[in-house]
Design an enzyme around this catalytic site. Sequence first.
Site, PDB file in Angstrom:
ATOM      1  N   ASP A  17       0.825  -1.221   0.000  1.00 38.73           N
ATOM      2  CA  ASP A  17       0.000   0.000   0.000  1.00 38.73           C
ATOM      3  C   ASP A  17       0.854   1.264   0.000  1.00 38.73           C
ATOM      4  OD1 ASP A  17      -2.265  -1.696   0.232  1.00 38.73           O
ATOM      5  OD2 ASP A  17      -1.874  -1.854   2.373  1.00 38.73           O
ATOM      6  N   LYS A  20       2.070   2.128  -5.093  1.00 38.82           N
ATOM      7  CA  LYS A  20       2.747   1.626  -6.302  1.00 38.82           C
ATOM      8  C   LYS A  20       1.875   1.759  -7.538  1.00 38.82           C
ATOM      9  CE  LYS A  20       3.281  -2.440  -4.564  1.00 38.82           C
ATOM     10  NZ  LYS A  20       2.864  -2.192  -3.183  1.00 38.82           N
ATOM     11  N   ALA A  43      -3.640  -8.307  -3.852  1.00 37.47           N
ATOM     12  CA  ALA A  43      -3.170  -6.950  -4.120  1.00 37.47           C
ATOM     13  C   ALA A  43      -4.346  -6.074  -4.525  1.00 37.47           C
ATOM     14  CB  ALA A  43      -2.157  -6.970  -5.258  1.00 37.47           C
ATOM     15  N   GLY A  44      -4.207  -4.795  -4.287  1.00 37.30           N
ATOM     16  CA  GLY A  44      -5.227  -3.855  -4.747  1.00 37.30           C
ATOM     17  C   GLY A  44      -4.522  -2.586  -5.156  1.00 37.30           C
ATOM     18  N   HIS A  45      -4.415  -2.355  -6.439  1.00 31.16           N
ATOM     19  CA  HIS A  45      -3.734  -1.170  -6.931  1.00 31.16           C
ATOM     20  C   HIS A  45      -4.771  -0.128  -7.348  1.00 31.16           C
ATOM     21  CE1 HIS A  45       0.199  -3.513  -7.918  1.00 31.16           C
ATOM     22  NE2 HIS A  45       0.014  -3.306  -6.632  1.00 31.16           N
ATOM     23  N   GLN A 228       2.180  -6.040  -3.050  1.00 32.13           N
ATOM     24  CA  GLN A 228       2.524  -6.053  -1.616  1.00 32.13           C
ATOM     25  C   GLN A 228       3.847  -5.298  -1.399  1.00 32.13           C
ATOM     26  OE1 GLN A 228       1.693  -9.549  -2.856  1.00 32.13           O
ATOM     27  NE2 GLN A 228      -0.370  -8.828  -2.615  1.00 32.13           N
ATOM     28  N   ARG A 309      -6.347   0.545   7.772  1.00 30.35           N
ATOM     29  CA  ARG A 309      -4.923   0.208   7.897  1.00 30.35           C
ATOM     30  C   ARG A 309      -4.380   0.782   9.196  1.00 30.35           C
ATOM     31  NH1 ARG A 309      -4.133   2.210   1.811  1.00 30.35           N
ATOM     32  NH2 ARG A 309      -4.926   0.358   0.774  1.00 30.35           N
TER      33      ARG A 309
HETATM   34  P1  IMP Z   1      -2.447 -12.931   2.166  1.00 31.50           P
HETATM   35  O1  IMP Z   1      -1.501 -12.422   1.144  1.00 31.50           O
HETATM   36  O2  IMP Z   1      -3.905 -12.705   1.792  1.00 31.50           O
HETATM   37  O3  IMP Z   1      -2.174 -14.343   2.565  1.00 31.50           O
HETATM   38  O4  IMP Z   1      -2.231 -12.066   3.513  1.00 31.50           O
HETATM   39  C1  IMP Z   1      -1.040 -12.140   4.264  1.00 31.50           C
HETATM   40  C2  IMP Z   1      -0.664 -10.784   4.834  1.00 31.50           C
HETATM   41  O5  IMP Z   1      -0.322  -9.901   3.769  1.00 31.50           O
HETATM   42  C3  IMP Z   1      -1.810 -10.079   5.581  1.00 31.50           C
HETATM   43  O6  IMP Z   1      -1.259  -9.317   6.621  1.00 31.50           O
HETATM   44  C4  IMP Z   1      -2.404  -9.163   4.527  1.00 31.50           C
HETATM   45  O7  IMP Z   1      -3.088  -8.066   5.104  1.00 31.50           O
HETATM   46  C5  IMP Z   1      -1.141  -8.735   3.812  1.00 31.50           C
HETATM   47  N1  IMP Z   1      -1.384  -8.329   2.427  1.00 31.50           N
HETATM   48  C6  IMP Z   1      -1.647  -9.113   1.367  1.00 31.50           C
HETATM   49  N2  IMP Z   1      -1.784  -8.383   0.253  1.00 31.50           N
HETATM   50  C7  IMP Z   1      -1.595  -7.106   0.603  1.00 31.50           C
HETATM   51  C8  IMP Z   1      -1.572  -5.874  -0.132  1.00 31.50           C
HETATM   52  O8  IMP Z   1      -1.748  -5.822  -1.355  1.00 31.50           O
HETATM   53  N3  IMP Z   1      -1.327  -4.754   0.593  1.00 31.50           N
HETATM   54  C9  IMP Z   1      -1.075  -4.786   1.930  1.00 31.50           C
HETATM   55  N4  IMP Z   1      -1.082  -5.912   2.641  1.00 31.50           N
HETATM   56  C10 IMP Z   1      -1.335  -7.066   1.988  1.00 31.50           C
END
Ligand code: IMP
Length: 438
Positions: A17, A20, A43-45, A228, A309
Amino acid sequence: MSDPDRHAAILGVQWGDEGKGKMVDVLTESFDVVVRFQGGANAGHTVRIGHEEYILHLVPSGILHPGKICVIGNGVVVDPPGVLKEVEDLEARGIRVEGRLWLSDRAHIVLPHHKALDRAAEERAGGGKIGTTLRGIGPCYADKAARNGIRLAELTDRDRFAHRLRPILEEKNRILRLIYGAPELPFDEIVEEYSAFGRRLRPMVREASALLEGFDRRGLRILFEGAQGALLDVDMGTYPYVTSSNTGLGGIATGTGFSPRRIGRVWGVVKAYTTRVGSGPFPTELPGAIGEDLRRRGREFGATTGRPRRCGWLDLVALRHTVRVCDVDSIILTKVDVLDGFDQVSYAVAYRMRGGEATEFPTVLNEKDAVEPVYRTLPGWRCSTRGLRSDGEFPPELRAYIEAIAEGVGRPVSMVSVGGERSECVRLDPPVGVREGA
Ligand code: IMP
């Protein structure tokens, strides 16, 4: 003659976050191809163009530039209905995707049992949960390593897919029922539904490493887009509170089949403060009013899950670790405008813990460890940075903050973003702070 900077990487070097999506969008101008190499729909862009906002989970944000090519590499775990929905939504908003988006046939697919197991494990863990995005990411990567995964190449062949899925789903259903007391998943329905997805995806599926080599040979410029952040890297991050992929530079080598030796430049994206979603250590977290202020002003809510967050000051101890392991050439500092009007800004330079002072980011950092950051504090800038378009216009306090970051991290800052729009980006020429030995 080859240009050593023709191919570049842009990586988040905090807990994700960092902004990017916007920076990839801005930098895409100078590239022909944008490649995702790890992660999945976790991910969320977010990219804002004028009044339009786009949130992309799997499709690289380069797709928003007409004519650019996007590739989803083998290291990504692809959610078939998710990617198809993103493509459909983009096309519905007038963005042509056909012929511009390619998916590696080696990419693993996220299946319903991965999502069910992600949810079941998180529910079972209670207070000890990771706080995942529940997108099935961990179970999918675990199956890939355990050789129980299914790849896009197999999804596009219905019989092969059914043959591979049968024993896998039998085992997963036993786990769901016996260990978690969760409902079993229907084999026939999944085969029908997912092979239909496979048929729709087939025209976009390619052997992507050869595709990338072909682009390279044609002289095209390639940008590798991380998802990430490096503190969520399964090897280099705050394990076990991490995601399940290599979010850093190393992920490009394994996640695309493209040689990292050909990548000339690495940008590390750093938000001007720190955020984290999900559980896990966060030494500079500010649980009080300042943290609340950062969350409100920075609109710090997850793009994928909507979760608030956790917010805190910048952490140079963590950044020194991540810029090293990602071999960052220069830093792009984002969301500087969120700090506009703060009386003071602080950043951590060391941790007081376990009876001493640590300047190296610790390998083991438990949430319950008493870590007291050692802060340095600078006067804040009392004006708005939103309209600034050149570094000559920067208030001296902001300049001092940027210098402190460059010096503390040992990498120059080459760009600063002061708002969500494409235009709200200032290139620092020359960059502030120079890398030792450069
Ligand atoms: P997972 O990737 O869904 O297994 O989550 C594992 C950890 O990574 C958790 O703490 C999520 O909140 C964090 N996480 C996964 N993707 C993102 C992202 O795109 N941005 C921020 N945190 C992420």
